[in-house]
Design a protein around this motif. Structure first.
Motif, short mmCIF file in Angstrom:
data_model
loop_
_atom_site.label_atom_id
_atom_site.label_comp_id
_atom_site.label_asym_id
_atom_site.label_seq_id
_atom_site.Cartn_x
_atom_site.Cartn_y
_atom_site.Cartn_z
N GLN A 27 0.84 -1.23 0.08
CA GLN A 27 -0.02 -0.06 -0.02
C GLN A 27 0.87 1.12 -0.16
O GLN A 27 0.04 2.31 -0.27
N CYS B 284 -10.88 0.29 2.59
CA CYS B 284 -9.46 0.17 2.33
C CYS B 284 -8.94 1.68 2.05
O CYS B 284 -9.55 2.14 1.06
N MET B 285 -7.93 1.85 2.36
CA MET B 285 -7.38 3.08 1.93
C MET B 285 -7.06 3.10 0.60
O MET B 285 -6.53 4.06 -0.01
N HIS C 244 -7.36 -8.67 6.61
CA HIS C 244 -7.46 -7.74 5.63
C HIS C 244 -6.00 -7.42 5.11
O HIS C 244 -5.57 -7.46 3.91
N HIS D 1 -3.62 -8.26 1.65
CA HIS D 1 -2.89 -7.60 0.54
C HIS D 1 -1.44 -8.12 0.13
O HIS D 1 -1.10 -7.70 -0.97
ZN LIG Z 1 -6.48 -2.45 2.70
#
Ligand SMILES: [Zn+2]
Length: 196
Positions: free
Chosen positions: A57, A114-115, A156, A160
């Motif tokens: 991310q 989710c960002m 979560h 990723h």
């Molecule tokens: Zn996320």
């Protein structure tokens, strides 16, 4: 041009979010490079006031996650929501090469965002209890049992690392734009910010 590790969240569509992140090698684990990545992940987590960040991310395809449900975050939720979603305080936890073990077959279905899919959310089923094992950093034990919302965060974030995003697991019919009401009220004059 900005290079990873970023100070912002990569967004869905970025190939880094769809690849399987690489294991951090034993020689790398205590390297300055990894410490700097972790430091950046913690800063981004706190700056954006979220509860979990996986290295992809911030543009780094490595198996590292950070999680925190800080004291005081409870105030952002109605007491009944906090209870219903089984939320609880989670001190900063940093895992390199985390492995997840499901320790309860019970599933909880709650809204998740989710960002990296900024501005949206949907109902997602997650296991109620998981065990996370890995190399703990910044005082994190090498093994933690998590329950409820904390277990959701871990599932979560580990997703990723495998190129999976919550939209792959969501109840599609519940997918919604968080600001849809505001968009109507403002006659469309609304924006989703990717920076804070
Ligand atoms: Zn996320």
């Amino acid at each position: 041009m900005s290079v990873p590790p970023y100070r912002h969240f990569t967004q869905i569509g970025d190939p880094v979010l769809r690849q399987k992140a690489e294991e951090v090698s034993p020689e790398e684990i205590d390297s300055l490079e990894i410490d700097l990545i972790i430091d950046r992940m913690v800063k981004v987590l706190r700056h954006y006031d979220c509860v979990g960040v996986a290295a992809p991310q911030i543009g780094i395809p490595k198996r590292i996650i950070v999680m925190e449900f800080r004291e005081g975050k409870q105030e952002q939720f109605k007491p009944e929501i906090y209870e219903e979603r089984k939320m609880s305080t989670l001190p900063l936890a940093v895992f390199v090469n985390p492995e997840l073990e499901i320790i309860s077959s019970q599933l909880n279905k709650h809204p998740e965002g989710c960002m990296s899919v900024r501005g949206y959310s949907a109902q997602v089923e997650r296991y109620d209890k998981v065990r996370v094992r890995g190399v703990g950093k910044l005082g994190t034990p090498s093994e933690m049992d998590l329950e409820g919302w904390s277990a959701r965060i871990a599932q979560h974030e580990v997703d990723h690392l495998n190129g999976t995003i919550y939209v792959d697991r969501m109840d599609i019919s519940t997918f919604n734009c968080n600001s849809w009401e505001q968009i109507n009220a403002a006659e469309g004059r609304s924006a989703i910010w990717f920076h804070k």
